[in-house]
Design a protein around this motif. Structure first.
Motif, PDB file in Angstrom:
ATOM      1  N   UNK A  41       0.754  -1.221   0.140  1.00  0.00           N
ATOM      2  CA  UNK A  41       0.017  -0.039   0.014  1.00  0.00           C
ATOM      3  C   UNK A  41       0.959   1.113  -0.118  1.00  0.00           C
ATOM      4  N   UNK A  42       2.035   1.218  -0.085  1.00  0.00           N
ATOM      5  CA  UNK A  42       2.999   2.250  -0.433  1.00  0.00           C
ATOM      6  C   UNK A  42       3.944   2.700   0.823  1.00  0.00           C
ATOM      7  N   UNK A  43       4.093   1.917   1.891  1.00  0.00           N
ATOM      8  CA  UNK A  43       5.036   2.264   3.095  1.00  0.00           C
ATOM      9  C   UNK A  43       6.499   2.231   2.457  1.00  0.00           C
ATOM     10  N   UNK A  44       7.066   3.312   2.864  1.00  0.00           N
ATOM     11  CA  UNK A  44       8.548   3.607   2.583  1.00  0.00           C
ATOM     12  C   UNK A  44       9.441   2.390   3.309  1.00  0.00           C
ATOM     13  N   UNK A  45       9.036   2.060   4.638  1.00  0.00           N
ATOM     14  CA  UNK A  45       9.609   1.426   5.404  1.00  0.00           C
ATOM     15  C   UNK A  45       8.834   0.762   6.281  1.00  0.00           C
ATOM     16  N   UNK A  46       8.934  -0.415   6.555  1.00  0.00           N
ATOM     17  CA  UNK A  46       8.116  -1.225   7.636  1.00  0.00           C
ATOM     18  C   UNK A  46       9.120  -1.806   8.469  1.00  0.00           C
ATOM     19  N   UNK A  47       8.770  -1.384  10.043  1.00  0.00           N
ATOM     20  CA  UNK A  47       9.681  -1.894  10.978  1.00  0.00           C
ATOM     21  C   UNK A  47       9.006  -2.902  11.889  1.00  0.00           C
ATOM     22  N   UNK A  48       9.530  -3.708  12.580  1.00  0.00           N
ATOM     23  CA  UNK A  48       8.897  -4.565  13.691  1.00  0.00           C
ATOM     24  C   UNK A  48       9.275  -3.824  15.084  1.00  0.00           C
ATOM     25  N   UNK A  49       8.240  -3.656  15.732  1.00  0.00           N
ATOM     26  CA  UNK A  49       8.298  -2.953  17.004  1.00  0.00           C
ATOM     27  C   UNK A  49       8.285  -3.795  18.108  1.00  0.00           C
ATOM     28  N   UNK A  50       9.275  -3.947  18.977  1.00  0.00           N
ATOM     29  CA  UNK A  50       9.347  -4.913  20.131  1.00  0.00           C
ATOM     30  C   UNK A  50       8.371  -4.335  21.237  1.00  0.00           C
ATOM     31  N   UNK A  51       7.940  -5.179  22.097  1.00  0.00           N
ATOM     32  CA  UNK A  51       7.189  -4.645  23.143  1.00  0.00           C
ATOM     33  C   UNK A  51       8.208  -4.862  24.344  1.00  0.00           C
TER      34      UNK A  51
END
Length: 178
Positions: A168-178
């Motif tokens: 859908x156009x995200x420039x970056x996708x990061x995994x966020x740790x809890x």
């Protein structure tokens, strides 16, 4: 602070139109536990996200009704039951003369209801949020738009959701740790 697992996926956008369009695509995909963060207010974003009307006014109404009934009960108990006193030939109790008491208790308890509703609906108090641990999240106050899809969402699948956000156009996708 020790990490306990994945909180969700954070997608970044640098331009408002792409971010706005992507927000509608996330809504249309049926995700339920997701949110957006923007450096400035974006007109129409609530509608684009499918956010409904707030439920806080229900708490306000309940608080106000409780306050009104409490005022009626207090004045009835004091003037009509516990210490009945005839003054100027008037009845022991009438809902007219203690109106200021009922009015003030209505307003006071409506305010308490509103405050309680705000805390309940925002899941407060929360002393820490996993997004605050993510270093680049500070850019949400500067020039970057974020869409966060939480792991708690029923449709969340790490790989599929990451591919969807990229699609859908995200420039970056990061995994966020809890």
């Amino acid at each position: 602070m020790s990490k306990t697992g994945t909180y969700g996926l954070l997608a970044t956008f640098s331009k408002t139109p792409e971010f706005f369009t992507a927000t509608g695509k996330v809504r249309d995909a049926g995700f339920k536990k997701w949110d957006t963060f923007t450096p400035f207010p974006v007109h129409g974003l609530d509608d684009q996200m499918g956010v409904g009307r707030s439920k806080v006014p229900i708490f306000t109404l309940c608080g106000g009704l409780f306050g009104f009934c409490l005022g009626m009960l207090i004045t009835w108990y004091m003037n009509g039951y516990d210490y009945p006193l005839i003054v100027g030939g008037k009845p022991y109790w009438s809902p007219v003369f203690p109106f200021p008491v009922m009015y003030e208790l209505t307003i006071l308890n409506a305010a308490f209801g509103t405050l309680t509703g705000m805390f309940v609906m925002n899941l407060l108090p929360r002393h820490n949020h996993p997004l605050f641990e993510f270093e680049d999240f500070i850019r949400s106050g500067d020039d970057t738009f974020f869409i966060v899809i939480e792991k708690a969402d029923p449709q969340f699948d790490l790989d599929k959701t990451k591919a969807f956000l990229t699609e859908i156009g995200a420039e970056e996708v990061h995994v966020v740790e809890a």
